[in-house]
Design a protein around this motif. Structure first.
Motif, PDB file in Angstrom:
ATOM      1  N   LYS A  75       2.714  13.842  -9.555  1.00  0.00           N
ATOM      2  CA  LYS A  75       3.360  15.126  -9.473  1.00  0.00           C
ATOM      3  C   LYS A  75       4.104  15.184 -11.700  1.00  0.00           C
ATOM      4  CE  LYS A  75       7.201  16.781  -7.608  1.00  0.00           C
ATOM      5  NZ  LYS A  75       8.569  16.347  -6.209  1.00  0.00           N
ATOM      6  N   GLU A  76       3.666  14.196 -12.000  1.00  0.00           N
ATOM      7  CA  GLU A  76       4.579  13.886 -12.824  1.00  0.00           C
ATOM      8  C   GLU A  76       3.648  14.698 -13.968  1.00  0.00           C
ATOM      9  OE1 GLU A  76       6.229  10.676 -16.471  1.00  0.00           O
ATOM     10  OE2 GLU A  76       6.175  10.456 -14.515  1.00  0.00           O
ATOM     11  N   LEU A  77       2.981  14.111 -13.830  1.00  0.00           N
ATOM     12  CA  LEU A  77       1.352  14.620 -14.419  1.00  0.00           C
ATOM     13  C   LEU A  77       0.776  15.847 -14.244  1.00  0.00           C
ATOM     14  CD1 LEU A  77      -0.752  14.560 -16.520  1.00  0.00           C
ATOM     15  CD2 LEU A  77      -2.439  13.604 -14.410  1.00  0.00           C
ATOM     16  N   GLN A  78       1.447  16.376 -13.334  1.00  0.00           N
ATOM     17  CA  GLN A  78       1.324  18.100 -13.589  1.00  0.00           C
ATOM     18  C   GLN A  78       2.386  19.315 -13.416  1.00  0.00           C
ATOM     19  OE1 GLN A  78       1.399  18.300  -8.498  1.00  0.00           O
ATOM     20  NE2 GLN A  78      -0.837  18.722  -8.655  1.00  0.00           N
ATOM     21  N   GLN A  79       3.305  18.333 -13.390  1.00  0.00           N
ATOM     22  CA  GLN A  79       4.935  19.257 -14.646  1.00  0.00           C
ATOM     23  C   GLN A  79       4.292  19.201 -15.763  1.00  0.00           C
ATOM     24  OE1 GLN A  79       7.559  20.686 -12.595  1.00  0.00           O
ATOM     25  NE2 GLN A  79       8.124  20.881 -14.394  1.00  0.00           N
ATOM     26  N   LYS A  80       3.874  18.032 -16.538  1.00  0.00           N
ATOM     27  CA  LYS A  80       3.483  17.985 -17.869  1.00  0.00           C
ATOM     28  C   LYS A  80       2.870  19.019 -18.421  1.00  0.00           C
ATOM     29  CE  LYS A  80       5.646  13.258 -19.680  1.00  0.00           C
ATOM     30  NZ  LYS A  80       4.994  11.944 -19.832  1.00  0.00           N
ATOM     31  N   PHE A 103       0.810  -1.475   0.016  1.00  0.00           N
ATOM     32  CA  PHE A 103       0.147   0.543   0.370  1.00  0.00           C
ATOM     33  C   PHE A 103       1.199   1.037   0.207  1.00  0.00           C
ATOM     34  CE2 PHE A 103      -2.173   3.242   2.845  1.00  0.00           C
ATOM     35  CZ  PHE A 103      -3.194   3.161   1.995  1.00  0.00           C
ATOM     36  N   ARG A 104       1.773   1.392   0.948  1.00  0.00           N
ATOM     37  CA  ARG A 104       3.272   2.304   0.599  1.00  0.00           C
ATOM     38  C   ARG A 104       3.523   2.528  -0.219  1.00  0.00           C
ATOM     39  NH1 ARG A 104       7.937   2.608   1.983  1.00  0.00           N
ATOM     40  NH2 ARG A 104       9.299   4.072   3.139  1.00  0.00           N
ATOM     41  N   GLN A 105       3.852   1.635  -1.268  1.00  0.00           N
ATOM     42  CA  GLN A 105       4.840   1.856  -2.094  1.00  0.00           C
ATOM     43  C   GLN A 105       3.787   2.513  -3.028  1.00  0.00           C
ATOM     44  OE1 GLN A 105       7.793   1.111  -2.668  1.00  0.00           O
ATOM     45  NE2 GLN A 105       7.559   1.964  -5.028  1.00  0.00           N
ATOM     46  N   ALA A 106       2.304   1.433  -3.776  1.00  0.00           N
ATOM     47  CA  ALA A 106       1.554   2.592  -4.439  1.00  0.00           C
ATOM     48  C   ALA A 106       1.243   3.728  -4.064  1.00  0.00           C
ATOM     49  CB  ALA A 106       0.701   1.326  -4.384  1.00  0.00           C
ATOM     50  N   CYS A 107       0.831   4.215  -2.851  1.00  0.00           N
ATOM     51  CA  CYS A 107       0.621   5.753  -2.868  1.00  0.00           C
ATOM     52  C   CYS A 107       2.088   6.228  -2.956  1.00  0.00           C
ATOM     53  CB  CYS A 107       1.063   5.973  -0.940  1.00  0.00           C
ATOM     54  SG  CYS A 107      -1.053   5.262  -0.596  1.00  0.00           S
ATOM     55  N   MET A 108       3.256   6.147  -2.953  1.00  0.00           N
ATOM     56  CA  MET A 108       4.459   6.767  -3.670  1.00  0.00           C
ATOM     57  C   MET A 108       4.189   6.891  -5.281  1.00  0.00           C
ATOM     58  SD  MET A 108       7.707   5.625  -0.404  1.00  0.00           S
ATOM     59  CE  MET A 108       7.976   4.789  -1.778  1.00  0.00           C
ATOM     60  N   ASP A 109       3.823   5.123  -5.692  1.00  0.00           N
ATOM     61  CA  ASP A 109       3.890   5.633  -6.730  1.00  0.00           C
ATOM     62  C   ASP A 109       2.560   6.093  -7.913  1.00  0.00           C
ATOM     63  OD1 ASP A 109       5.730   3.638  -7.034  1.00  0.00           O
ATOM     64  OD2 ASP A 109       4.827   1.366  -7.883  1.00  0.00           O
ATOM     65  N   ARG A 110       1.292   6.659  -6.916  1.00  0.00           N
ATOM     66  CA  ARG A 110       0.761   7.689  -7.146  1.00  0.00           C
ATOM     67  C   ARG A 110       0.581   8.908  -6.741  1.00  0.00           C
ATOM     68  NH1 ARG A 110      -3.592   8.392  -2.800  1.00  0.00           N
ATOM     69  NH2 ARG A 110      -2.141   9.248  -1.714  1.00  0.00           N
ATOM     70  N   ASP A 111       2.186   9.231  -5.926  1.00  0.00           N
ATOM     71  CA  ASP A 111       1.912  10.397  -5.400  1.00  0.00           C
ATOM     72  C   ASP A 111       3.164  11.003  -6.875  1.00  0.00           C
ATOM     73  OD1 ASP A 111       0.560  10.678  -3.465  1.00  0.00           O
ATOM     74  OD2 ASP A 111       2.083  10.341  -2.296  1.00  0.00           O
TER      75      ASP A 111
END
Length: 122
Positions: free
Chosen positions: A28-33, A16-24
């Motif tokens: 962030k990448e989508l916002q930057q693009k 769950f922690r890894q999935a949350c980090m991947d999602r974040d």
């Protein structure tokens, strides 16, 4: 049995922690693009607006030139668009500057067409 349940909970929490980090990271990448694309769109819109202003100015100058040509007897031939761009000419330059910036080979062609030969071609 408790040991097995504890390991499963730890694995589930880590997943769950890894999935949350991947999602974040993906957010962030989508916002930057998105920001980059929006900036590029703004720059292109500004460039388009500037080009439209230039086109409008050139159209008005062309209308002015055409209307003055219709009202006068002595007409000054305009260079073709490609020649004007190549020589960086504008419509508001005086005729003598325009003529002085015509390449020599163009003047030679004009002289030959008028029956005059350029130096060395007799």
């Amino acid at each position: 049995m408790d040991k097995n349940i504890g390991e499963q909970l730890n694995k589930a929490y880590e997943a769950f922690r890894q999935a949350c980090m991947d999602r974040d990271s993906a957010v962030k990448e989508l916002q930057q693009k998105t920001e980059n694309y929006e900036q590029r769109i703004r720059e292109q819109q500004e460039q388009l607006s500037l080009q439209q202003t230039i086109i409008d100015k050139l159209k008005s100058q062309l209308l002015l030139v055409n209307s003055s040509r219709d009202n006068s007897y002595g007409c000054v031939p305009l260079l073709e668009d490609s020649e004007a761009r190549k020589n960086n000419l504008t419509l508001d330059q005086p005729h003598d500057k325009v003529k002085s910036r015509i390449p020599k080979e163009k003047e030679s062609k004009v002289d030959c067409a008028a029956g005059l030969f350029p130096k060395g071609n007799k």
